[in-house]
Scaffold this active site. Structure first.
Site, PDB file in Angstrom:
ATOM      1  N   LYS A 150      43.217  61.216  26.507  1.00  0.00           N
ATOM      2  CA  LYS A 150      42.980  62.596  26.914  1.00  0.00           C
ATOM      3  C   LYS A 150      43.465  62.825  28.358  1.00  0.00           C
ATOM      4  CE  LYS A 150      41.068  63.015  22.856  1.00  0.00           C
ATOM      5  NZ  LYS A 150      39.691  62.683  22.566  1.00  0.00           N
ATOM      6  N   TYR A 210      31.011  62.017  19.422  1.00  0.00           N
ATOM      7  CA  TYR A 210      32.350  62.188  18.856  1.00  0.00           C
ATOM      8  C   TYR A 210      32.317  61.730  17.395  1.00  0.00           C
ATOM      9  CZ  TYR A 210      37.412  61.201  18.436  1.00  0.00           C
ATOM     10  OH  TYR A 210      38.718  61.158  18.043  1.00  0.00           O
ATOM     11  N   ASP A 235      30.129  57.529  26.709  1.00  0.00           N
ATOM     12  CA  ASP A 235      31.485  58.047  26.518  1.00  0.00           C
ATOM     13  C   ASP A 235      31.700  59.100  27.601  1.00  0.00           C
ATOM     14  OD1 ASP A 235      33.752  59.500  25.763  1.00  0.00           O
ATOM     15  OD2 ASP A 235      33.432  59.115  23.634  1.00  0.00           O
ATOM     16  N   ARG A 290      48.757  39.054  24.882  1.00  0.00           N
ATOM     17  CA  ARG A 290      47.600  39.798  24.362  1.00  0.00           C
ATOM     18  C   ARG A 290      46.475  39.867  25.382  1.00  0.00           C
ATOM     19  NH1 ARG A 290      44.116  37.159  21.650  1.00  0.00           N
ATOM     20  NH2 ARG A 290      45.497  35.944  20.329  1.00  0.00           N
TER      21      ARG A 290
HETATM   22  C1  LIG Z   1      39.248  61.818  21.525  1.00  0.00           C
HETATM   23  C2  LIG Z   1      37.953  61.235  21.848  1.00  0.00           C
HETATM   24  C3  LIG Z   1      37.693  59.889  21.591  1.00  0.00           C
HETATM   25  C4  LIG Z   1      38.660  59.006  20.842  1.00  0.00           C
HETATM   26  O1  LIG Z   1      39.854  58.801  21.499  1.00  0.00           O
HETATM   27  P1  LIG Z   1      41.148  58.333  20.666  1.00  0.00           P
HETATM   28  O2  LIG Z   1      42.034  57.817  21.700  1.00  0.00           O
HETATM   29  O3  LIG Z   1      41.630  59.558  19.952  1.00  0.00           O
HETATM   30  O4  LIG Z   1      40.680  57.287  19.706  1.00  0.00           O
HETATM   31  C5  LIG Z   1      36.482  59.388  21.972  1.00  0.00           C
HETATM   32  N1  LIG Z   1      35.561  60.148  22.573  1.00  0.00           N
HETATM   33  C6  LIG Z   1      35.763  61.440  22.842  1.00  0.00           C
HETATM   34  C7  LIG Z   1      34.705  62.224  23.531  1.00  0.00           C
HETATM   35  C8  LIG Z   1      36.960  62.037  22.478  1.00  0.00           C
HETATM   36  O5  LIG Z   1      37.143  63.330  22.706  1.00  0.00           O
END
Ligand SMILES: *Cc1c(COP(=O)(O)O)cnc(C)c1O
Length: 391
Positions: A207, A110, A182, A57
């Site tokens: 992403k 988000y 973010d 972990r």
């Molecule tokens: C998709 C996204 C997230 C979350 O990512 P996940 O892996 O789907 O939890 C966070 N911030 C932004 C800007 C996103 O587009």
């Protein structure tokens, strides 16, 4: 680990960061280590508990390879992986707050991050206060003795407002608050979070780092100062990622540079083409001259990724559905950053509280994939034909 030189370009580092063939019998890639138990050679070693790996972990060589690579590209002190982008956001907020605190959260955040703040943080007696993404140094007016964190996302989700991160960070730091960013849209290639004042940078590696719509993965990159708090909360929450997803994250990272170059080129071309369509009221893409965020984007970013939005002129629900239902290349679905193009209607007016979303007509978010851009135009052009046909 890798013999890095500061002068190397990001594209070069992407190919080499977090990689040491001499530790893998000469093989280019760090393999998938599966494991929970790690054996200690002696009772003394067990007692000392200071070997590189102690328990599954807490990391494996595969995990460490991706963490080191992201930390290097993002320009941070340390990176920790999380099982999704959202869990990376949640862990980094939890790392700094206590009951009674306030967190300032950008209104264009988000949406699931907003839900986390409104549900879980509030239950812990931490109050989220939403602010206008264009607030800049005006953030000072919202800072109180209770402000612990300023959460930023630039450009904002769906509506792509570019934040003045250096201005916000300056004011936040003067008040002793931690700035979390973010950084998913720009990726570490097109925005250097720590050079612009962030203390913690999050990637939804789901992403662009993954890049193939086949993994869920998040990362939290910290400065030396914020590293210990995040590491402690990350461990307390028991966050870890399956080995397959970590490996695919590493694999995706290697081609991030060339993919983004293509995403950017096609997105720019498509955004310009869309801005001249009679059906489109406006295009929201900071890379386009004329976009409200263009000047800040140009000052702080070194590129734009393949995600942007358009606002259509007023059109009925049925006509919009006719356009969307028969697109052959643009898929409708959540997430983005993969090789394939996506389109998604959105309307943030129900959940934004610090700003008012005003739109001429329905809004669509597009992710421009790696397909040929003329084929993408043809798909949208046929869609616009259906949009008009039912009038
Ligand atoms: C998709 C996204 C997230 C979350 O990512 P996940 O892996 O789907 O939890 C966070 N911030 C932004 C800007 C996103 O587009």
């Amino acid at each position: 680990m890798s013999k890095r030189t500061r002068k190397q370009k990001d594209e070069t580092r992407l190919a080499h960061a977090g990689r040491d063939p001499s530790r893998q019998h000469g093989f280019v890639n760090t393999p998938i280590y599966r494991g929970s138990t790690v054996i200690f050679p002696t009772a003394a070693a067990l007692e000392a508990n200071d070997q590189d790996f102690t328990y599954g972990r807490l990391g494996t060589p595969t995990v460490r390879a991706l963490e080191e690579a992201i930390a290097e590209i993002e320009g941070g002190h340390r990176t920790l992986l999380a099982p999704s982008g959202l869990s990376a956001i949640a862990a980094s907020l939890l790392a700094f707050v206590r009951a009674g605190d306030e967190v300032l959260v950008v209104d264009s955040v988000y949406r699931p991050a907003r839900r986390f703040c409104d549900n879980l943080l509030k239950r812990l007696d931490v109050t989220p206060i939403y602010y206008d993404p264009l607030i800049a140094e005006g953030i000072g007016r919202l800072i109180t003795k209770k402000t612990r964190v300023v959460f930023t996302e630039s450009p904002g989700s769906q509506t792509f407002e570019v934040q003045d991160l250096p201005a916000i960070s300056k004011v936040a730091h003067a008040a002793g608050a931690v700035v979390i960013l973010d950084n998913t849209w720009a990726t570490p290639l097109y925005f250097k979070p720590f050079a612009h004042g962030a203390d913690v940078s999050i990637q939804a590696a789901t992403k662009y780092i993954g890049g193939h719509a086949d993994i869920m993965l998040g990362s939290i990159t910290t400065t030396e100062k914020t590293s210990a708090a995040v590491a402690k909360t990350h461990e307390d929450l028991g966050l870890c990622v399956g080995p397959e997803d970590v490996y695919l994250g590493l694999r995706g990272l290697r081609s991030l540079g060339v993919r983004l170059t293509h995403h950017q080129k096609s997105a720019f071309e498509l955004a310009r083409w869309l801005s001249e369509r009679p059906e489109v009221a406006r295009v929201i893409y900071p890379a386009l001259p004329g976009d409200p965020g263009h000047a800040l984007w140009k000052r702080d970013f070194t590129g734009a990724s393949g995600l942007f939005s358009i606002v259509l002129k007023p059109v009925s629900h049925e006509r919009l559905a006719a356009m969307l239902d028969d697109l052959s290349l643009f898929g409708m679905g959540y997430s983005w950053g993969g090789f394939e193009s996506l389109i998604l209607p959105f309307d943030p007016s129900d959940y934004r509280t610090a700003t008012n979303w005003k739109a001429e007509g329905p809004a669509l978010r597009l992710h421009v994939g790696l397909e040929d851009v003329e084929d993408l135009k043809a798909d949208l052009d046929a869609g616009f034909g259906r949009l008009a046909a039912r009038a």
